[in-house]
Scaffold this active site. Structure first.
Site, PDB file in Angstrom:
ATOM      1  N   GLN A  19       2.245  -6.120  -3.042  1.00  0.00           N
ATOM      2  CA  GLN A  19       2.540  -6.125  -1.601  1.00  0.00           C
ATOM      3  C   GLN A  19       3.817  -5.307  -1.345  1.00  0.00           C
ATOM      4  O   GLN A  19       4.002  -4.287  -1.973  1.00  0.00           O
ATOM      5  CB  GLN A  19       2.648  -7.553  -1.045  1.00  0.00           C
ATOM      6  CG  GLN A  19       1.313  -8.279  -0.948  1.00  0.00           C
ATOM      7  CD  GLN A  19       0.896  -8.959  -2.239  1.00  0.00           C
ATOM      8  OE1 GLN A  19       1.684  -9.644  -2.854  1.00  0.00           O
ATOM      9  NE2 GLN A  19      -0.334  -8.773  -2.651  1.00  0.00           N
ATOM     10  N   ASP A  48       0.815  -1.220   0.000  1.00  0.00           N
ATOM     11  CA  ASP A  48       0.000   0.000   0.000  1.00  0.00           C
ATOM     12  C   ASP A  48       0.844   1.264   0.000  1.00  0.00           C
ATOM     13  O   ASP A  48       0.437   2.293   0.540  1.00  0.00           O
ATOM     14  CB  ASP A  48      -0.972   0.020   1.200  1.00  0.00           C
ATOM     15  CG  ASP A  48      -1.790  -1.250   1.272  1.00  0.00           C
ATOM     16  OD1 ASP A  48      -2.250  -1.697   0.222  1.00  0.00           O
ATOM     17  OD2 ASP A  48      -1.938  -1.811   2.384  1.00  0.00           O
ATOM     18  N   GLY A  83      -4.052  -4.465  -4.334  1.00  0.00           N
ATOM     19  CA  GLY A  83      -5.025  -3.474  -4.784  1.00  0.00           C
ATOM     20  C   GLY A  83      -4.266  -2.237  -5.198  1.00  0.00           C
ATOM     21  O   GLY A  83      -3.724  -1.534  -4.362  1.00  0.00           O
ATOM     22  N   HIS A  84      -4.160  -2.013  -6.486  1.00  0.00           N
ATOM     23  CA  HIS A  84      -3.433  -0.841  -6.969  1.00  0.00           C
ATOM     24  C   HIS A  84      -4.438   0.212  -7.439  1.00  0.00           C
ATOM     25  O   HIS A  84      -5.185  -0.006  -8.381  1.00  0.00           O
ATOM     26  CB  HIS A  84      -2.484  -1.234  -8.119  1.00  0.00           C
ATOM     27  CG  HIS A  84      -1.346  -2.084  -7.645  1.00  0.00           C
ATOM     28  ND1 HIS A  84      -0.501  -2.755  -8.480  1.00  0.00           N
ATOM     29  CD2 HIS A  84      -0.909  -2.352  -6.395  1.00  0.00           C
ATOM     30  CE1 HIS A  84       0.401  -3.410  -7.762  1.00  0.00           C
ATOM     31  NE2 HIS A  84       0.171  -3.182  -6.494  1.00  0.00           N
ATOM     32  N   THR A  85      -4.447   1.324  -6.705  1.00  0.00           N
ATOM     33  CA  THR A  85      -5.415   2.372  -7.017  1.00  0.00           C
ATOM     34  C   THR A  85      -4.761   3.416  -7.908  1.00  0.00           C
ATOM     35  O   THR A  85      -3.686   3.922  -7.602  1.00  0.00           O
ATOM     36  CB  THR A  85      -5.889   3.041  -5.709  1.00  0.00           C
ATOM     37  OG1 THR A  85      -6.345   2.000  -4.833  1.00  0.00           O
ATOM     38  CG2 THR A  85      -7.010   4.026  -5.957  1.00  0.00           C
ATOM     39  N   LYS A 110       2.139   2.124  -5.125  1.00  0.00           N
ATOM     40  CA  LYS A 110       2.861   1.653  -6.320  1.00  0.00           C
ATOM     41  C   LYS A 110       2.049   1.874  -7.590  1.00  0.00           C
ATOM     42  O   LYS A 110       2.599   2.191  -8.634  1.00  0.00           O
ATOM     43  CB  LYS A 110       3.175   0.152  -6.192  1.00  0.00           C
ATOM     44  CG  LYS A 110       4.135  -0.169  -5.088  1.00  0.00           C
ATOM     45  CD  LYS A 110       4.407  -1.659  -5.005  1.00  0.00           C
ATOM     46  CE  LYS A 110       3.241  -2.465  -4.453  1.00  0.00           C
ATOM     47  NZ  LYS A 110       2.930  -2.258  -3.045  1.00  0.00           N
ATOM     48  N   GLY A 111       0.717   1.688  -7.474  1.00  0.00           N
ATOM     49  CA  GLY A 111      -0.148   1.780  -8.657  1.00  0.00           C
ATOM     50  C   GLY A 111       0.060   3.097  -9.377  1.00  0.00           C
ATOM     51  O   GLY A 111       0.277   3.130 -10.588  1.00  0.00           O
TER      52      GLY A 111
HETATM   53  P1  IMP Z   1      -2.624 -12.812   2.002  1.00  0.00           P
HETATM   54  O1  IMP Z   1      -1.733 -12.204   0.969  1.00  0.00           O
HETATM   55  O2  IMP Z   1      -4.085 -12.656   1.675  1.00  0.00           O
HETATM   56  O3  IMP Z   1      -2.237 -14.228   2.316  1.00  0.00           O
HETATM   57  O4  IMP Z   1      -2.418 -11.997   3.367  1.00  0.00           O
HETATM   58  C1  IMP Z   1      -1.234 -12.072   4.129  1.00  0.00           C
HETATM   59  C2  IMP Z   1      -0.889 -10.723   4.734  1.00  0.00           C
HETATM   60  O5  IMP Z   1      -0.502  -9.829   3.709  1.00  0.00           O
HETATM   61  C3  IMP Z   1      -2.046 -10.036   5.456  1.00  0.00           C
HETATM   62  O6  IMP Z   1      -1.527  -9.302   6.547  1.00  0.00           O
HETATM   63  C4  IMP Z   1      -2.606  -9.081   4.417  1.00  0.00           C
HETATM   64  O7  IMP Z   1      -3.280  -7.994   5.006  1.00  0.00           O
HETATM   65  C5  IMP Z   1      -1.325  -8.650   3.745  1.00  0.00           C
HETATM   66  N1  IMP Z   1      -1.512  -8.212   2.360  1.00  0.00           N
HETATM   67  C6  IMP Z   1      -1.709  -8.997   1.279  1.00  0.00           C
HETATM   68  N2  IMP Z   1      -1.794  -8.252   0.167  1.00  0.00           N
HETATM   69  C7  IMP Z   1      -1.628  -6.970   0.552  1.00  0.00           C
HETATM   70  C8  IMP Z   1      -1.571  -5.741  -0.170  1.00  0.00           C
HETATM   71  O8  IMP Z   1      -1.682  -5.666  -1.402  1.00  0.00           O
HETATM   72  N3  IMP Z   1      -1.358  -4.628   0.586  1.00  0.00           N
HETATM   73  C9  IMP Z   1      -1.187  -4.690   1.919  1.00  0.00           C
HETATM   74  N4  IMP Z   1      -1.224  -5.809   2.629  1.00  0.00           N
HETATM   75  C10 IMP Z   1      -1.445  -6.948   1.950  1.00  0.00           C
END
Ligand code: IMP
Length: 433
Positions: free
Chosen positions: A223, A13, A40-42, A16-17
């Site tokens: 991520q 978060d 989620g890339h906004t 990056k988007g």
């Molecule tokens: P998972 O990727 O759904 O397995 O989640 C594992 C951890 O990574 C959790 O703490 C999520 O909140 C975090 N997480 C996964 N994708 C994102 C992202 O795009 N942004 C921020 N946190 C993420």
């Protein structure tokens, strides 16, 4: 500079988007190498908001081809939904999206398996996005995953049917309750293949061809470093390698295929889900940052935990990824604060700690040691020239560079593409040439 990787230096978060979207016009291909629709890339274009989860944000530029690599796990239903949203917005993706034949597929029962795993962790859940990401990677490394390539074999007695039968039996053992029938799962995959087939190819061959022909490729991470399965705050991480190493394994490109690495860091820190976060602010201070930064998950809508910039984390990310430059995002969120803190070290009982630890229990006991810098009153929102920033904001950026160990080449001062400062003669300016 033909090939640049852009990835997050914190817990995701970082914005990056927007940065990928901004740099995209200088590239002919944008390639995603890991993660799934947990990301989620906004991106705001002409005031219109796009939230992309799986498809690289390069898709918003009509002359760019987007690639989803073998390191990504793909939920076809989520992919189709995203393509429909893009089509409704008048964005033609035809012939501009390629998916690796080696990419693994997220199946509906992966979410159920994830729910069981999270419940089993009782007091220490990961706080996942519940998208089935982890179990899909587990199947990959357990060598029972279903890849795009496998959908080419569709006869009832073939390997695909056999794999699904076995995998559904495993799911039935783990999840319990009413057993799932393997045939509808097989049928879904057969149906999905109709839409997937034209997109699926050997992206390693494609990217090699682009590079040999002098094309410019941008690798887009999802991520962030601290959510990397190897280098993040394990086990409170996602299930893939979002750090730079993931580019090579997640796309099938060689060691010479990256000649620049840009780290994205937010001017403060956020995290979604559980796990250590040494500079987390509780109470009003954290709420204020969340409100002004609109810090709610782009994928799940969950409120993000907020805190000050952590230079121990930033230095670690610079080292792990070899960031040559940083893009500092959301500077404007700090507008109006009388003072701003930056964590430069931790204290663990009476010991000073300068390097990020692999031990999450240790990190949970660390207290941040802050330097306090003066804030600024004059708004930075929308500023496009470095010299137009208030002196205190310029000093803040200089301080971030010093304590993080990398130059800040780009500063984002708002959500829109135009609300950006690209610093003259920085590496970022060169990548944009
Ligand atoms: P998972 O990727 O759904 O397995 O989640 C594992 C951890 O990574 C959790 O703490 C999520 O909140 C975090 N997480 C996964 N994708 C994102 C992202 O795009 N942004 C921020 N946190 C993420």
């Amino acid at each position: 500079m033909g090939v640049t990787a852009i990835l997050g230096g914190q817990w995701g978060d970082e914005g990056k988007g927007k940065i990928v979207d901004l740099l995209t016009p200088s590239f002919s291909v944008v390639a995603r190498y890991q993660g799934g629709h947990n990301a989620g890339h906004t991106v705001f274009v002409n005031g219109r908001k796009f939230v992309l989860h799986l498809v690289p944000s390069g898709i918003l530029h009509s002359d760019v081809t987007c690639v989803i690599g073998n390191g990504v796990v793909i939920d076809p239903v989520a992919l189709f939904k995203e393509l429909e949203v893009l089509a409704d917005a008048g964005i033609d993706t035809h012939g501009r999206l390629l998916i690796s034949d080696r990419a693994h597929i997220i199946l509906p029962y992966h979410r159920e398996i994830e729910a069981v795993a999270e419940a089993d962790r009782k007091d220490r859940p990961i706080g996942t996005t519940s998208r089935g990401i982890g179990p899909s990677y587990e199947d990959k490394y357990g060598r029972r995953g279903i890849r795009m390539q496998d959908l080419r074999n569709q006869e009832p007695d073939d390997v695909l049917a056999l794999s699904i039968k076995e995998n559904v039996a495993t799911r039935n053992r783990i999840v319990g309750g009413e057993p799932l029938d393997w045939q509808p799962v097989h049928k879904d995959l057969v149906d999905w293949w109709q839409r997937l087939e034209p997109l699926v190819t050997d992206v390693s061959v494609y990217l090699d061809g682009v590079r040999r022909a002098g094309g410019r490729v941008l690798y887009e991470g999802a991520q962030g470093t601290m959510l990397d399965i190897d280098h993040g705050t394990y086990p409170f991480v996602s299930a893939s390698n979002g750090t730079v190493g993931g580019v090579f394994t997640g796309l099938g490109v060689g060691a010479k295929a990256v000649d620049g690495v840009l780290g994205i860091v937010k001017a403060y820190t956020t995290r979604v889900g559980e796990g250590p976060f040494p500079t987390e602010l509780s109470g009003n201070a954290g709420d204020a940052l969340r409100d002004s930064g609109q810090e709610y998950g782009a994928s799940t809508g969950r409120p993000r935990r907020c805190g000050w910039y952590d230079a121990v984390v930033a230095k670690y990310a610079v080292r792990i990824n070899g960031f040559e430059a940083l893009a500092l995002t959301k500077l404007d969120v700090l507008d109006g604060l009388s003072e701003i803190k930056v964590c430069t070290k931790y204290r663990h009982h009476d010991r000073l700690v300068e390097e990020f630890s692999s031990d999450v229990s240790f990190l949970e006991q660390c207290e941040p040691i802050y330097d306090t810098l003066p804030g600024w009153d004059q708004p930075t929102a929308g500023v496009t020239r470095f010299d137009d920033l208030p002196v205190a904001a310029r000093n803040y950026i200089a301080y971030i560079e010093k304590v993080s160990g990398a130059p800040v080449g780009l500063v984002s001062t708002g959500a829109d593409r135009d609300m950006t400062i690209v610093r003259e003669s920085s590496l970022v300016a060169k990548w944009l040439e």
